[in-house]
Motif scaffolding. Structure first.
Motif, PDB file in Angstrom:
ATOM      1  N   SER A   1      -4.366   0.586   2.349  1.00 43.47           N
ATOM      2  CA  SER A   1      -4.649   1.036   1.162  1.00 43.47           C
ATOM      3  C   SER A   1      -5.351   2.126   0.686  1.00 43.47           C
ATOM      4  O   SER A   1      -5.216   2.768  -0.144  1.00 43.47           O
ATOM      5  CB  SER A   1      -5.017  -0.226   0.167  1.00 43.47           C
TER       6      SER A   1
ATOM      7  N   GLN B   1      -4.575  -4.505   6.356  1.00 43.61           N
ATOM      8  CA  GLN B   1      -3.770  -3.880   4.806  1.00 43.61           C
ATOM      9  C   GLN B   1      -4.915  -3.113   3.973  1.00 43.61           C
ATOM     10  O   GLN B   1      -4.483  -2.087   3.127  1.00 43.61           O
ATOM     11  CB  GLN B   1      -3.615  -5.288   3.870  1.00 43.61           C
TER      12      GLN B   1
ATOM     13  N   SER C   1       1.849   2.313   3.756  1.00 46.29           N
ATOM     14  CA  SER C   1       3.164   1.457   4.185  1.00 46.29           C
ATOM     15  C   SER C   1       4.410   1.877   3.705  1.00 46.29           C
ATOM     16  O   SER C   1       5.310   1.771   4.196  1.00 46.29           O
ATOM     17  CB  SER C   1       2.924   0.160   4.392  1.00 46.29           C
TER      18      SER C   1
ATOM     19  N   THR D   1       0.817  -1.260  -0.235  1.00 47.30           N
ATOM     20  CA  THR D   1       0.008   0.061   0.058  1.00 47.30           C
ATOM     21  C   THR D   1       0.984   1.169   0.093  1.00 47.30           C
ATOM     22  O   THR D   1       1.989   1.187   0.448  1.00 47.30           O
ATOM     23  CB  THR D   1      -1.067  -0.033   1.190  1.00 47.30           C
TER      24      THR D   1
END
Length: 407
Positions: free
Chosen positions: A224, A220, A63, A60
């Motif tokens: 994103s 996650q 991150s 993403t």
């Protein structure tokens, strides 16, 4: 010829696989970083640049930005430590141990997260090369190139949004929980050996690992959505998914307690005696089926992005919750009658009814709306606090500029 569209469709499915997408993006970023470093660095093999890009490019954008900054800080800190040590000592067994100790200590102090070891790795690599000063700053340059390419790669080519896999995992968790409730309901009018009831309890406990897997997929998906230019309402989507999973997690815990109650009840029954009388078992089985159906509808509701489809899912959930509450009263009366026949089991019967009530209360639409409003208010308050801190820093900087001419 008919096989070609099938193969194309099979390849298209890999586009939604996080591992495949990360592999392709990381490979491309590493190659580009190496090509750029060859032009800008004096090193004949600037492998630090592709290494940095490989580690910086994550699934993403959020991150990628966070790990990119942490990695650059870690590498630069390691290089500076190596340069400082090289002025005093060379490379030996004791100096190597000393530099590793100092690097790990500094890494913890500057809080570079998972890249604490990178501080020591950078220091060791730089300390062991010839032409130390030149090599050290080449390593810093290569690190900045790799990190910059990795960051630009995900900024210009925004990574996909991983909401769909997270939504599928949430619905999958709800379906597994419903299937367990159906399995428990099918055994209520039969003599259930203790080991069979214990198997249902172990199955309920395995749902905890499923919750952990769904939570990882949801984290996650949340990353994103952060800083993604293609998403306009990322905050709302994150809160809806997170609160939905929180509710399902509570229901999973309640189902585990329910399975435990059934196991305890099986231990108290005599051999060949069913868990419940036939009429009570039938009503309770239908109630558990309604609760399971409501769980799946709830999961579909919290993972449905389009407002029109969400209204349909909400209406369906409301109907299933209403049906479950309608069945709940006759079940309560039948359990009360069963308690009069088996007074020793009154605690288990009461616990069973309380557990069903808890799941229905958690999925209540008003409860969900209230929870969403509370989370949105909390997020708005946190955003306002950040703006206030930023405004305070701006006022402080402005006052400092005004004081300087007077001094």
């Amino acid at each position: 010829m008919p096989r070609i569209p099938a193969r194309v469709a099979s390849l298209a499915r890999y586009r939604h696989d996080p591992v495949v997408m990360w592999t392709l993006r990381a490979t491309a970023a590493a190659v580009i970083a190496y090509a750029v470093a060859l032009q800008l660095s004096s090193s004949s093999a600037p492998l630090t640049a592709p290494l940095t890009a490989l580690l910086v490019v994550q699934v993403t954008l959020y991150s990628t930005l966070t790990t990119g900054v942490e990695r650059v800080i870690a590498v630069v800190a390691g290089v500076l430590i190596a340069v400082g040590f090289s002025i005093v000592v060379g490379l030996s067994w004791w100096s190597l141990g000393l530099i590793i100790l100092a690097s790990l200590t500094v890494g913890e102090m500057i809080r570079v997260g998972d890249f604490v070891n990178e501080v020591a790795i950078s220091a060791m690599l730089v300390l062991g090369v010839t032409q130390l000063a030149s090599q050290a700053w080449d390593r810093v340059l290569e690190t900045l190139i790799g990190a910059g390419v990795g960051l630009l790669f995900n900024v210009l080519l925004a990574p996909p949004v991983w909401v769909d896999p997270a939504a599928e995992s949430i619905v999958g968790l709800a379906r597994r929980t419903r299937n367990l409730l159906l399995s428990i309901g099918e055994e209520l009018d039969n003599p259930v050996p203790v080991h069979q009831a214990a198997d249902r309890l172990h199955e309920a406990r395995r749902l905890d690992q499923a919750v952990t897997d769904v939570d990882a997929a949801l984290r996650q998906a949340e990353d994103s959505l952060r800083l993604n230019p293609r998403i306009s309402e990322g905050l709302l989507a994150r809160i809806v998914l997170r609160t939905g999973l929180d509710t399902l997690e509570i229901c999973v815990v309640v189902v585990r307690v329910l399975a435990r109650s059934m196991t305890d009840l099986a231990k108290r029954r005599e051999q060949g005696e069913p868990l419940f009388p036939a009429d009570t078992a039938q009503a309770l089985q239908e109630l558990l089926a309604d609760v399971g159906a409501a769980l799946v509808s709830y999961a579909v509701l919290v993972t449905t992005p389009v407002s029109e489809n969400a209204e349909v899912a909400e209406d369906r959930l409301a109907a299933e919750l209403s049906a479950a509450w309608d069945r709940r009263e006759p079940v309560a009366q039948l359990l009360l009658r069963a308690v009069q026949q088996h007074p020793y089991a009154w605690q288990l019967y009461g616990s069973l009814l309380a557990e069903i009530d808890r799941m229905l209360d958690e999925m209540d639409l008003e409860h969900r709306s209230q929870r969403l409003m509370e989370e949105l208010d909390r997020a708005a308050a946190a955003r306002h606090a950040r703006k206030e801190r930023l405004a305070g820093l701006k006022r402080f900087a402005r006052m400092e500029r005004l004081r300087r001419p007077a001094g």
